[in-house]
Structures are given as structure tokens and as C-alpha cells.
Scaffold this motif. Structure first.
Motif, PDB file in Angstrom:
ATOM      1  N   UNK A 531      40.187 -28.949 -38.423  1.00 11.79           N
ATOM      2  CA  UNK A 531      40.259 -30.355 -38.785  1.00 11.79           C
ATOM      3  C   UNK A 531      41.220 -30.341 -37.539  1.00 11.79           C
ATOM      4  N   UNK A 532      42.413 -29.860 -37.102  1.00 10.34           N
ATOM      5  CA  UNK A 532      42.661 -30.230 -35.994  1.00 10.34           C
ATOM      6  C   UNK A 532      41.911 -30.408 -34.804  1.00 10.34           C
ATOM      7  N   UNK A 533      41.323 -31.385 -34.205  1.00  9.77           N
ATOM      8  CA  UNK A 533      40.713 -31.985 -33.104  1.00  9.77           C
ATOM      9  C   UNK A 533      41.003 -31.640 -31.488  1.00  9.77           C
ATOM     10  N   UNK A 534      42.281 -31.598 -31.466  1.00  7.55           N
ATOM     11  CA  UNK A 534      42.343 -30.720 -30.450  1.00  7.55           C
ATOM     12  C   UNK A 534      42.459 -29.174 -30.173  1.00  7.55           C
ATOM     13  N   UNK A 535      43.086 -28.841 -30.735  1.00 10.68           N
ATOM     14  CA  UNK A 535      42.382 -27.465 -31.032  1.00 10.68           C
ATOM     15  C   UNK A 535      41.623 -26.825 -31.104  1.00 10.68           C
ATOM     16  N   UNK A 536      40.247 -27.815 -31.752  1.00  8.51           N
ATOM     17  CA  UNK A 536      38.589 -27.085 -31.404  1.00  8.51           C
ATOM     18  C   UNK A 536      38.146 -27.794 -29.677  1.00  8.51           C
ATOM     19  N   UNK A 537      39.353 -28.974 -29.179  1.00  8.67           N
ATOM     20  CA  UNK A 537      38.749 -29.153 -27.754  1.00  8.67           C
ATOM     21  C   UNK A 537      39.035 -27.994 -26.538  1.00  8.67           C
ATOM     22  N   UNK A 538      40.283 -28.059 -26.975  1.00  5.34           N
ATOM     23  CA  UNK A 538      41.734 -27.114 -26.731  1.00  5.34           C
ATOM     24  C   UNK A 538      40.321 -25.470 -26.456  1.00  5.34           C
ATOM     25  N   UNK A 539      40.004 -24.762 -27.293  1.00  7.68           N
ATOM     26  CA  UNK A 539      39.490 -23.749 -27.192  1.00  7.68           C
ATOM     27  C   UNK A 539      38.065 -23.950 -27.038  1.00  7.68           C
ATOM     28  N   UNK A 540      37.325 -24.784 -27.155  1.00  9.26           N
ATOM     29  CA  UNK A 540      35.782 -24.921 -26.666  1.00  9.26           C
ATOM     30  C   UNK A 540      36.087 -25.730 -25.067  1.00  9.26           C
ATOM     31  N   UNK A 541      36.912 -26.223 -24.167  1.00 16.37           N
ATOM     32  CA  UNK A 541      36.999 -26.843 -23.288  1.00 16.37           C
ATOM     33  C   UNK A 541      38.275 -26.519 -21.684  1.00 16.37           C
ATOM     34  N   UNK A 542      39.544 -25.796 -22.680  1.00 18.69           N
ATOM     35  CA  UNK A 542      40.527 -25.453 -22.143  1.00 18.69           C
ATOM     36  C   UNK A 542      40.470 -23.594 -21.692  1.00 18.69           C
ATOM     37  N   UNK A 543      39.888 -23.013 -22.605  1.00 16.06           N
ATOM     38  CA  UNK A 543      40.099 -21.738 -22.598  1.00 16.06           C
ATOM     39  C   UNK A 543      38.487 -21.321 -21.727  1.00 16.06           C
ATOM     40  N   UNK A 544      40.015 -20.643 -20.792  1.00 15.01           N
ATOM     41  CA  UNK A 544      38.548 -19.070 -19.527  1.00 15.01           C
ATOM     42  C   UNK A 544      37.363 -18.854 -20.551  1.00 15.01           C
ATOM     43  N   UNK A 545      37.764 -18.310 -22.032  1.00 18.90           N
ATOM     44  CA  UNK A 545      36.512 -16.898 -22.430  1.00 18.90           C
ATOM     45  C   UNK A 545      35.775 -18.332 -23.266  1.00 18.90           C
ATOM     46  N   UNK A 546      36.127 -19.335 -23.105  1.00 18.63           N
ATOM     47  CA  UNK A 546      35.091 -19.492 -24.146  1.00 18.63           C
ATOM     48  C   UNK A 546      33.497 -19.376 -23.701  1.00 18.63           C
ATOM     49  N   UNK A 547      32.655 -19.777 -24.161  1.00 14.74           N
ATOM     50  CA  UNK A 547      31.046 -19.913 -23.703  1.00 14.74           C
ATOM     51  C   UNK A 547      30.900 -21.339 -22.297  1.00 14.74           C
ATOM     52  N   UNK A 549      32.575 -22.718 -20.336  1.00 11.99           N
ATOM     53  CA  UNK A 549      33.307 -22.784 -19.140  1.00 11.99           C
ATOM     54  C   UNK A 549      32.841 -21.773 -18.852  1.00 11.99           C
ATOM     55  N   UNK A 550      32.211 -20.554 -19.749  1.00 12.82           N
ATOM     56  CA  UNK A 550      31.787 -19.314 -18.654  1.00 12.82           C
ATOM     57  C   UNK A 550      30.710 -19.322 -18.013  1.00 12.82           C
ATOM     58  N   UNK A 551      30.066 -20.510 -18.410  1.00 19.11           N
ATOM     59  CA  UNK A 551      28.822 -20.775 -17.979  1.00 19.11           C
ATOM     60  C   UNK A 551      28.705 -21.751 -17.433  1.00 19.11           C
ATOM     61  N   UNK A 552      29.771 -22.457 -16.745  1.00 13.98           N
ATOM     62  CA  UNK A 552      29.827 -23.687 -15.736  1.00 13.98           C
ATOM     63  C   UNK A 552      29.467 -22.580 -14.391  1.00 13.98           C
ATOM     64  N   UNK A 553      28.996 -23.871 -13.098  1.00 16.96           N
ATOM     65  CA  UNK A 553      28.789 -23.203 -11.906  1.00 16.96           C
ATOM     66  C   UNK A 553      30.588 -23.236 -11.109  1.00 16.96           C
ATOM     67  N   UNK A 554      30.628 -22.581  -9.857  1.00 17.44           N
ATOM     68  CA  UNK A 554      32.454 -22.695  -9.649  1.00 17.44           C
ATOM     69  C   UNK A 554      33.066 -23.821  -9.184  1.00 17.44           C
ATOM     70  N   UNK A 555      32.504 -25.100  -8.801  1.00 19.54           N
ATOM     71  CA  UNK A 555      32.475 -26.206  -8.774  1.00 19.54           C
ATOM     72  C   UNK A 555      33.151 -27.188  -9.523  1.00 19.54           C
ATOM     73  N   UNK A 557      34.031 -25.359 -12.820  1.00 20.82           N
ATOM     74  CA  UNK A 557      34.938 -24.227 -13.593  1.00 20.82           C
ATOM     75  C   UNK A 557      36.307 -25.625 -12.104  1.00 20.82           C
ATOM     76  N   UNK A 558      35.928 -25.726 -11.567  1.00 24.22           N
ATOM     77  CA  UNK A 558      37.661 -26.009 -10.579  1.00 24.22           C
ATOM     78  C   UNK A 558      37.824 -27.175 -10.999  1.00 24.22           C
TER      79      UNK A 558
END
Length: 638
Positions: A531-547, A549-555, A557-558
Motif C-alpha cells: 500500500x505504501x508506495x515509498x516503502x516499495x521503492x525503498x525496498x526495491x531501489x534503496x536497498x542494497x540487498x534488493x535483486x 541493486x545486486x544486478x547493477x554494474x559498478x557505475x 551502483x555508485x
């Protein structure tokens, strides 16, 4: 194993030989097929012959071949036995037989219609000392339910169940975009001597867990310590988001203190998330299988393929009107191959009240003729995450490869080819964040005047795009939710462009293990939205453990790290959503992630069922449901 099961096993084991007119077999061969002794084979054959299912002419002398004629047509036998057990109220036996599965599409249709009469909303006599009648919601699921520990749950159906079993300190109300009291009825922010923030939460009294133990601040502190990764347990996938909590302590039974390293603008969102659902301190080793919360429903029964929830009589808010919810695992209701339509009824279709839609050729079923339907387009979506873990040797270092994949996905006709509950293309991870111009996020800059969302791909005579070479890529996903059909569609769609797509289906729990990540070139995933849009985006984009974020190249990720660095200290929710939106735009424009489509969710139900609405997860909050039996067709049952 029952006699019917032995017969079906025998029939299917001998079928390759051809059964017209009977077949020859020895007792030894039959014992091998049925995995039992020759003595037991004789007993089983005697029982089948007494029911006129077989004709058995034993050979003379040990080892001589006998003649066996299988007279009972397997689908008809299965359906008769399921119907008989349903009529006798022996649901567990009927489900066990149903799971053997008919052999024909007509048999599957008839079985679906039989089970419709046992599943759905029912009013039944109470058992034991309970006063009746009992109102029950009973539905099948194509897969077993996974672990239900809130700190580790990321999958849609499990997240829905978490919301039924647990409560949070704070709850988010989407209609008003406000955080409201939950297990905490009041909170205030104060500054300590050093100017650092601390929050004091006053907790509800007289709240009990499902096992009868009282809820205190110690339980809340233990819950948050687990999320911070300091409780001596494996790290939660959400742990990076809770690192800003410097210390959590119970001041007394009903006051909780949270100290922050620095200002944390989204603290209330963290506390309202399903990950922060309150669990009891000193939880048992089997907690994930047999969870205990304070929520409106408690776990009444759980086996590997069966789960029952009951309304929690001591719930600190209003008791649920619905008495019981039963979820039965019937894998045969789902067939993920590309030629099957059963996947349309899987969990992402939101069919919480009935799992079986009448087959199109069979017309409308008797039970559902007057049913109502609630429909919605999923707030989340399916997407492809490109895995750059192989560094400079990654196929995605070639921008042309990324554009090709995006063009195939977003210009392809998967909705037409596969039909089912596939809805419109997604332009943002969360549907209600889409604007009129968001489609441009998926289109490169154009200088040739064409209006197509993607550039035309120049191909050689053999169909392979100019400037590219043939290569093999490995797509990793998990079985279920239509991934099988989607993956095969993409495999076929990429083949003309010289891309051989290897499909790897792994367990959901193994998706992001290091060995899986090392071998994956791309992931097919779906994003459930809370329901909370912000929580979903935090868990997906701001969370270093999210799938993602883990698939990104170093640039990238930075870049993600820089954009997220300002989030915790930003007091404005609107500004934080803007920062998260900028990161999302960057990932989409760089083709690090390619969004695909949204599900069309629906829930069919009898007109006597009230307060039905689909949540962001595509399910219905059971605590809101109630039956009005004055309405014609208001439910089936005794």
C-alpha cells in the motif's frame, strides 16, 4: 495409498504398451510398477476385480505371464471417487485424489466444476464445542505456501498472509496518505543531549499473541533488532534499510525507545512495513512454518500442503466476521507450459475466492451464474533485470543488445500471443506513479524522425541484427506465476535475432544465491507492491540487498548510492519520492531494468459476500469480509 491411486498408477504405468484388448504382465512386473510385494499385488488385484475395474487371468506356474485387462477409464474413475468423497464430506481424501489429476482436458474441466462446489464461501456446522454455524473461505493454490517469517518474506502470497497474521507498530492508510496507530497508539520525537533523535512509542495494552502471551515493548525491540541484523540470526533482505536505527530498547512494558544515528525521514514507513510485523521475543525454531503474531487471524493448522487460519477471538481490535480460511495446495490446478491456460488462475490473477474459472467451451457454471467480479490492474509489474555481474565481459556492455531486448519485450505481442491475465505494458514499477510522458523512459533519443517507441533494428538476411553476433544468454526465474510461459515466449521471440536463451528455473529461495547470480545473464521477476508506495521503492531501489541493486554494474551502483544518500535526512515524503523516481528513471533509461506488463487481477464471489476489494497485492483483506445470507446465492454450504 488407496485402491484408486494404485489403479491409476497401474494404468499410467502400463499405458505405453497399449491397453486395447488387455496386456500380458507378470506379478513381478506389476510389483515393480506399484512398489510393493507380489503378495500385496495379489490383494490389490483382487480388490480391483471385485469392483469390476479389471479382468485378471493369472498365468499357470511361477513366472508365467498373466493377462490383465484394465476396464475402468481413469478419468471417469477419478471423478466418481472424488464426487463420492465430496458428498460424504471427506474433503481431505477428495483433494488427495484430485491431485492425481485427470488425463484429458475434459476430465480437468469436470474436476474443476466438482471442486467448485467444495471450495469458495461456505456456511458449515461447527465442530467440537464451538457454536455454529461457521463461515469458511476455502480455496486451492497451485503451490505450497513458503516460510512466513516477516523479516525474510518477499513473495506476494506470503506477504498477503503476513498481513493477516501480524500487526505493526504503525500502519499506513493509503486513502489519506497518513501513518496511523497500530500496536503503538502514540509516538513522539525528541532530541537527546547530543542533538541526536530518539523516538518514544507508547504501546497498546491488553494485546496478546496467538499463543496467549501478552505483547510488550520487549517483543517490539526484539523484532527491530532482528531487522538491524543484531539478533544473532541470518541477515534479513531488508536489513540495509534499518541500519539507521542506532539502538532499540524497551523502557518498560509499554514504552519503546528508538535512537537514530541521524535523522530518518522514512522511519514510520519502516515501522509500518510488513517486514516490521511484530514477532514474539524468544521465538521457536519452527516459527517460519508455524508463525505466531497478534493479527486478526491465527494459524490453526498447517501441513505441507494445507493451511488453515481462524479468526483470533482475542484480537485487540474488532474480531473478524469470517471464522476460518483454508488454503489447499493443488499443483494440478496449475500447468506452466506455454500451451496451458491454467496459469491464468494462478496467484497473480488475484482469484482468492475461487481458483477454477469454467473452461471457455463449457460455458458458465451453475454455481457462478450470478456471481459478482472485482477487477483491477496490478499496481506492480513483471520485469527483466539485466545482470552485469560478469563485469566488462557482460553481454549488456553492448548497448545494442540492451536495446534489442527492450524492443522485443515492449514491442512484442505477448499479451495477444499468450492472452490470459496479462494486462498493459508498465512504464513505471508502480502503476499510480505513471504519467502521460513515462513511455519516453523506454525510448532512446531519436534523430531520424520516426515516431516508434524503439528504433527499427537493421538486420542481415538471416534475421540477425546488423552489428551483433550470435550468443547464448541464460535467463533465471522461478516456476509459477506464469513465468514458464513468459520465458518460453521470450526464448522464441529472441531466436530470430541470433540469441539463444537458456532457461533456468530455480527455487524462489535460491534465486539470488551467489552461485545463481554468477551464472545468470538476466532475471525474469515480478514486483509486488505494498500500500505504501515509498516503502516499495525503498525496498526495491534503496536497498542494497534488493535483486535490482545486486544486478547493477559498478557505475550504476555508485549512481544509486549517491541518489539514495540524501533519502534518510530528507524530511519531505514528496521529495524522497522524487529522488527515488529519479533513480528509477536512470535505471530504466540505461536499460539496467526493462519493465514488461501488469497483471489483470480479478476476484469472483457470490453476491452475499460484502466488503470485497482487492489490495495492492491483489488479494482481499479477510478481516473485512462478511456474509449477508439474505442475498440470493449468498454462499454454498450446509
Amino acid at each position: 495409498m488407496r485402491l484408486e491411486e494404485h489403479y491409476l498408477k497401474l494404468y499410467r504405468g502400463l499405458r505405453p504398451r497399449g491397453l486395447e484388448g488387455g496386456t500380458e504382465a507378470t506379478l513381478t512386473e506389476l510389483a515393480g510398477l506399484l512398489h510393493c510385494t507380489e503378495r500385496n499385488v495379489k490383494l490389490l488385484l483382487r480388490g480391483m476385480q471385485a469392483r469390476d475395474w479389471i479382468r485378471w487371468e493369472p498365468g499357470r506356474g511361477r513366472g508365467n505371464r498373466s493377462r490383465l485387462e484394465l476396464r475402468a477409464e481413469p478419468d471417469r474413475l477419478l471423478l466418481e471417487q472424488v464426487k463420492e468423497r465430496l458428498a460424504q464430506g471427506r474433503l481431505r481424501e477428495a483433494v488427495t485424489l484430485a491431485e492425481l489429476g485427470p488425463d484429458t482436458s475434459d476430465g480437468r474441466r469436470q474436476l474443476a466444476e466438482l471442486l467448485q462446489e467444495a471450495f469458495g464461501y461456505r456456511r458449515e456446522a461447527a465442530s467440537g464445542e464451538k457454536a455454529g454455524p461457521v463461515e469458511v473461505l476455502r480455496f486451492p493454490s497451485y503451490r505450497q505456501l513458503g516460510p512466513l517469517d516477516p523479516a525474510y518474506t518477499t513473495r506476494r502470497t506470503e506477504l498477503h498472509m503476513i498481513r493477516q497474521l501480524f500487526d505493526t507498530l504503525v500502519r499506513y492508510d493509503r486513502e489519506t496518505d497518513r501513518f496511523l496507530p497500530g500496536l503503538a497508539h502514540h509516538w513522539e520525537r525528541v532530541a537527546d543531549e547530543g542533538g541526536r533523535e530518539r523516538w518514544i512509542f507508547a504501546l497498546q495494552k491488553h494485546v496478546r499473541f496467538h499463543n496467549g502471551k501478552p505483547f510488550t515493548a520487549r517483543d517490539a525491540a526484539y523484532t527491530l533488532e532482528r531487522l538491524r541484523g543484531t539478533a544473532g540470526q541470518p541477515q534479513s533482505p531488508y536489513a540495509p534499510l534499518y541500519k539507521g536505527l542506532e539502538a532499540v530498547a524497551a523502557l518498560d512494558d509499554f514504552r519503546l525507545e528508538i535512537r537514530l544515528r541521524k535523522s530518518l525521514g522514512f522511519l514510520l514507513g519502516l515501522l509500518a512495513s510488513p517486514a516490521a510485523s511484530i514477532v514474539p521475543a524468544g521465538m521457536t525454531a519452527d516459527f517460519a512454518f508455524r508463525p505466531i503474531g497478534t493479527g486478526p487471524f491465527r494459524l490453526a493448522e498447517r501441513e505441507s500442503r494445507f493451511l488453515a487460519l481462524e479468526a483470533f477471538a482475542d484480537y485487540y481490535k474488532r474480531r473478524a466476521h469470517l471464522d476460518r480460511v483454508e488454503m489447499w495446495c493443488l499443483p494440478s490446478t496449475y500447468d506452466g507450459n506455454e500451451d496451458s491456460g491454467a496459469e491464468d488462475e494462478a496467484e497473480l490473477g488475484g482469484l482468492n475466492f475461487r481458483h477454477f474459472r469454467p473452461y471457455r467451451e463449457s460455458g458458465e457454471s451453475r454455481l457462478q451464474r450470478h456471481w459478482l467480479e472485482e477487477t483491477n490492474i496490478d499496481r506492480g509489474c513483471k520485469f527483466i533485470a539485466l545482470n552485469w555481474r560478469s563485469g566488462s565481459s557482460s553481454p549488456w556492455s553492448d548497448a545494442g543488445q540492451r536495446e534489442l531486448l527492450a524492443s522485443v519485450l515492449r514491442n512484442g505481442s505477448v499479451q495477444l500471443d499468450l492472452d490470459g491475465n496479462r494486462g498493459p505494458l508498465a512504464n513505471r514499477f508502480i502503476r499510480d506513479m505513471e504519467g502521460d510522458d513515462d513511455a519516453t523512459l523506454h525510448a532512446p533519443d531519436r534523430k531520424d524522425g520516426h515516431s516508434s517507441a524503439f528504433p527499427a533494428i537493421s538486420c542481415h538476411a538471416d534475421g540477425i541484427p546488423a552489428g551483433t553476433r550470435e550468443r547464448t544468454l541464460r535467463l533465471v526465474t522461478y516456476a509459477g506465476a506464469g513465468h514458464e510461459r513468459d520465458a518460453v515466449w521470450l526464448q522464441r521471440a529472441l531466436a530470430p535475432y541470433g540469441i539463444r536463451l537458456e532457461l533456468s528455473f530455480v527455487s524462489y529461495e535460491a534465486l539470488f544465491e551467489e552461485a545463481t547470480l554468477a551464472a545468470a545473464d538476466l532475471y525474469l521477476l515480478e514486483q509486488p507492491v505494498q500500500e505504501d508506495t515509498e516503502w516499495t521503492l525503498l525496498a526495491l531501489l534503496a536497498n542494497a540487498n534488493s535483486p535490482v541493486r545486486r544486478c547493477l554494474p559498478p557505475e550504476l551502483r555508485e549512481i544509486a548510492g549517491r541518489l539514495c544518500a540524501d533519502l534518510p535526512g530528507e524530511p519531505s515524503r514528496a521529495r524522497r519520492l522524487e529522488l527515488l523516481g529519479r533513480l528509477e528513471e536512470t535505471l530504466l533509461q540505461e536499460r539496467a531494468v526493462i519493465l514488461w506488463y501488469r497483471w489483470q487481477q480479478s476476484a469472483s464471489y457470490p453476491p452475499g459476500l460484502r466488503d470485497v476489494s482487492l489490495s495492492s497485492l491483489g488479494w482481499v483483506d479477510y478481516r473485512k469480509l462478511w456474509f449477508d445470507y439474505r442475498q440470493e446465492g449468498g454462499g454454498s454450504g450446509t
